[in-house]
Design an enzyme around this catalytic site. Structure first.
Site, PDB file in Angstrom:
ATOM      1  N   GLY A   1      -0.923  14.802  -4.022  1.00  0.00           N
ATOM      2  CA  GLY A   1      -0.192  13.911  -2.789  1.00  0.00           C
ATOM      3  C   GLY A   1       1.126  14.694  -3.032  1.00  0.00           C
ATOM      4  O   GLY A   1       2.735  14.910  -2.368  1.00  0.00           O
TER       5      GLY A   1
ATOM      6  N   GLU B   1       5.895  11.433  -8.681  1.00  0.00           N
ATOM      7  CA  GLU B   1       4.894  10.613  -7.264  1.00  0.00           C
ATOM      8  C   GLU B   1       5.217  10.440  -6.273  1.00  0.00           C
ATOM      9  O   GLU B   1       6.415  10.764  -5.468  1.00  0.00           O
ATOM     10  CB  GLU B   1       4.439   8.703  -7.860  1.00  0.00           C
ATOM     11  CG  GLU B   1       3.389   8.259  -8.800  1.00  0.00           C
ATOM     12  CD  GLU B   1       2.346   8.611  -7.634  1.00  0.00           C
ATOM     13  OE1 GLU B   1       2.215   9.457  -6.736  1.00  0.00           O
ATOM     14  OE2 GLU B   1       1.297   7.798  -8.079  1.00  0.00           O
TER      15      GLU B   1
ATOM     16  N   ASP C   1       3.186   3.026  -3.843  1.00  0.00           N
ATOM     17  CA  ASP C   1       2.759   1.986  -2.287  1.00  0.00           C
ATOM     18  C   ASP C   1       2.709   0.195  -3.199  1.00  0.00           C
ATOM     19  O   ASP C   1       3.859  -0.801  -3.466  1.00  0.00           O
ATOM     20  CB  ASP C   1       1.373   1.816  -2.151  1.00  0.00           C
ATOM     21  CG  ASP C   1       0.879   1.759  -0.674  1.00  0.00           C
ATOM     22  OD1 ASP C   1       1.226   0.271  -0.077  1.00  0.00           O
ATOM     23  OD2 ASP C   1      -0.509   1.484  -0.436  1.00  0.00           O
TER      24      ASP C   1
ATOM     25  N   LYS D   1       7.542   1.743  -0.919  1.00  0.00           N
ATOM     26  CA  LYS D   1       6.968   1.099   0.074  1.00  0.00           C
ATOM     27  C   LYS D   1       6.968  -0.503  -0.723  1.00  0.00           C
ATOM     28  O   LYS D   1       6.410  -1.109  -1.649  1.00  0.00           O
ATOM     29  CB  LYS D   1       5.968   0.869   0.577  1.00  0.00           C
ATOM     30  CG  LYS D   1       5.425   2.004   1.292  1.00  0.00           C
ATOM     31  CD  LYS D   1       3.763   1.902   1.728  1.00  0.00           C
ATOM     32  CE  LYS D   1       3.936   3.138   2.515  1.00  0.00           C
ATOM     33  NZ  LYS D   1       1.565   2.829   2.641  1.00  0.00           N
TER      34      LYS D   1
ATOM     35  N   PHE E   1       1.895   3.367   7.749  1.00  0.00           N
ATOM     36  CA  PHE E   1       0.505   4.546   6.317  1.00  0.00           C
ATOM     37  C   PHE E   1       2.112   5.460   7.302  1.00  0.00           C
ATOM     38  O   PHE E   1       2.382   6.096   8.765  1.00  0.00           O
ATOM     39  CB  PHE E   1      -0.281   4.816   6.810  1.00  0.00           C
ATOM     40  CG  PHE E   1      -1.283   5.430   6.714  1.00  0.00           C
ATOM     41  CD1 PHE E   1      -1.482   5.591   4.933  1.00  0.00           C
ATOM     42  CD2 PHE E   1      -1.401   6.417   7.226  1.00  0.00           C
ATOM     43  CE1 PHE E   1      -3.040   5.712   4.662  1.00  0.00           C
ATOM     44  CE2 PHE E   1      -2.050   8.008   5.890  1.00  0.00           C
ATOM     45  CZ  PHE E   1      -2.968   7.419   4.915  1.00  0.00           C
ATOM     46  N   VAL E   2       2.331   6.825   6.421  1.00  0.00           N
ATOM     47  CA  VAL E   2       2.335   7.768   6.031  1.00  0.00           C
ATOM     48  C   VAL E   2       1.694   9.068   6.056  1.00  0.00           C
ATOM     49  O   VAL E   2       0.895   8.994   5.462  1.00  0.00           O
ATOM     50  CB  VAL E   2       4.117   8.230   5.949  1.00  0.00           C
ATOM     51  CG1 VAL E   2       5.012   7.287   6.018  1.00  0.00           C
ATOM     52  CG2 VAL E   2       3.764   7.770   4.398  1.00  0.00           C
TER      53      VAL E   2
ATOM     54  N   ASP F   1      -1.260  13.223   3.017  1.00  0.00           N
ATOM     55  CA  ASP F   1      -2.514  13.087   4.127  1.00  0.00           C
ATOM     56  C   ASP F   1      -3.106  11.762   4.172  1.00  0.00           C
ATOM     57  O   ASP F   1      -3.291  10.813   4.003  1.00  0.00           O
ATOM     58  CB  ASP F   1      -4.331  13.744   2.885  1.00  0.00           C
ATOM     59  CG  ASP F   1      -4.680  13.248   2.076  1.00  0.00           C
ATOM     60  OD1 ASP F   1      -3.917  11.923   0.935  1.00  0.00           O
ATOM     61  OD2 ASP F   1      -6.049  12.676   2.721  1.00  0.00           O
TER      62      ASP F   1
HETATM   63  P1  5GP Z   1      -0.511   2.538  -5.513  1.00  0.00           P
HETATM   64  O1  5GP Z   1      -1.705   2.054  -6.075  1.00  0.00           O
HETATM   65  O2  5GP Z   1       1.215   1.999  -5.803  1.00  0.00           O
HETATM   66  O3  5GP Z   1      -0.755   1.363  -3.819  1.00  0.00           O
HETATM   67  O4  5GP Z   1      -0.756   3.425  -3.779  1.00  0.00           O
HETATM   68  C1  5GP Z   1       0.171   5.133  -4.436  1.00  0.00           C
HETATM   69  C2  5GP Z   1      -1.180   5.456  -4.396  1.00  0.00           C
HETATM   70  O5  5GP Z   1      -2.132   5.195  -2.524  1.00  0.00           O
HETATM   71  C3  5GP Z   1      -0.536   6.971  -3.263  1.00  0.00           C
HETATM   72  O6  5GP Z   1      -0.524   7.702  -4.449  1.00  0.00           O
HETATM   73  C4  5GP Z   1      -1.234   7.471  -1.959  1.00  0.00           C
HETATM   74  O7  5GP Z   1      -2.132   8.576  -2.429  1.00  0.00           O
HETATM   75  C5  5GP Z   1      -1.412   6.421  -1.465  1.00  0.00           C
HETATM   76  N1  5GP Z   1      -1.126   5.996  -0.380  1.00  0.00           N
HETATM   77  C6  5GP Z   1       0.633   4.673  -1.079  1.00  0.00           C
HETATM   78  N2  5GP Z   1       0.588   4.696   0.517  1.00  0.00           N
HETATM   79  C7  5GP Z   1       0.323   6.069   1.213  1.00  0.00           C
HETATM   80  C8  5GP Z   1       0.226   6.059   2.866  1.00  0.00           C
HETATM   81  O8  5GP Z   1       1.341   4.909   3.481  1.00  0.00           O
HETATM   82  N3  5GP Z   1      -0.141   7.206   3.535  1.00  0.00           N
HETATM   83  C9  5GP Z   1      -0.948   7.917   2.125  1.00  0.00           C
HETATM   84  N4  5GP Z   1      -1.151   9.009   3.156  1.00  0.00           N
HETATM   85  N5  5GP Z   1      -1.280   7.635   0.562  1.00  0.00           N
HETATM   86  C10 5GP Z   1      -0.905   6.042   0.636  1.00  0.00           C
END
Ligand code: 5GP
Length: 177
Positions: A48, A102, A106, A134, A155-156, A162
């Site tokens: 990403g 990054e 999220d 987020k 979600f984006v 992607d």
């Molecule tokens: P975390 O471990 O912080 O919950 O999530 C991180 C990973 O989740 C990001 O690197 C990404 O790959 C994915 N992710 C989280 N939210 C989104 C979103 O809204 N859109 C997309 N495409 N990926 C997300």
């Protein structure tokens, strides 16, 4: 309104290309200042972050190194959460100024699980640059040193991010409707 469809979902434009690039320039300006006289190693997390890392790196005027690594897989619209391993981290981090790049933080779980592996190598400093955060979704609090945009918990896609493999090539960032 600019509605697009990716797979089965509709998305509306959230951040324009111009807005994103302007913010990336601002982040780079701060990093240039913070790291004057240093030679940081940027570790960009695939897939990403490839667009963000590229645009950010182009704006750097300091000496800097960049490597790309791969961590976990992300399927569908919910974070899989399980970071299996990192692939491609060949640099020795001992004594280095390291900046993780990054696309989006999220829940924070991915970096929460991965950071100890980096800390173990005893870098001189370790900071995080995330284009999107987020903050409402935080489950694993992290200090994110450079944040592009704090966004709602929706979600984006686009600008490297992607939805099940599609949407990475979009120049803008779109939010699910
Ligand atoms: P975390 O471990 O912080 O919950 O999530 C991180 C990973 O989740 C990001 O690197 C990404 O790959 C994915 N992710 C989280 N939210 C989104 C979103 O809204 N859109 C997309 N495409 N990926 C997300």
């Amino acid at each position: 309104m600019a509605i697009i469809k990716v797979h089965d979902k509709s998305f509306d434009i959230y951040l324009s290309e111009e807005t994103i690039l302007q913010r990336v320039k601002e982040l780079a300006a701060v990093i240039n200042k913070d790291y004057t006289g240093k030679r940081p190693l940027f570790i960009a997390i695939l897939n990403g972050s490839f667009m963000f890392a590229t645009d950010l790196f182009k704006q750097l005027t300091i000496e800097a190194e960049l490597c790309f690594i791969k961590l976990a897989s992300y399927k569908g619209m919910k974070s899989s959460g399980n970071v299996v391993t990192s692939i491609g981290l060949e640099d020795d981090l001992f004594g280095r100024d390291v900046i993780i790049v990054e696309d989006i933080v999220d829940t924070g779980k991915t970096l929460h699980n991965f950071l100890p592996k980096l800390v173990h190598q005893q870098p001189k400093s370790l900071k995080i640059a995330a284009l999107l955060h987020k903050s409402e979704a935080t489950e694993y609090p992290l200090e994110i040193n450079y944040i592009g945009f704090d966004i709602p918990n929706k979600f984006v896609v686009g600008y490297g991010l992607d939805y099940d493999g599609l949407g990475r090539n979009l120049k803008e960032i779109y939010q699910v409707i």
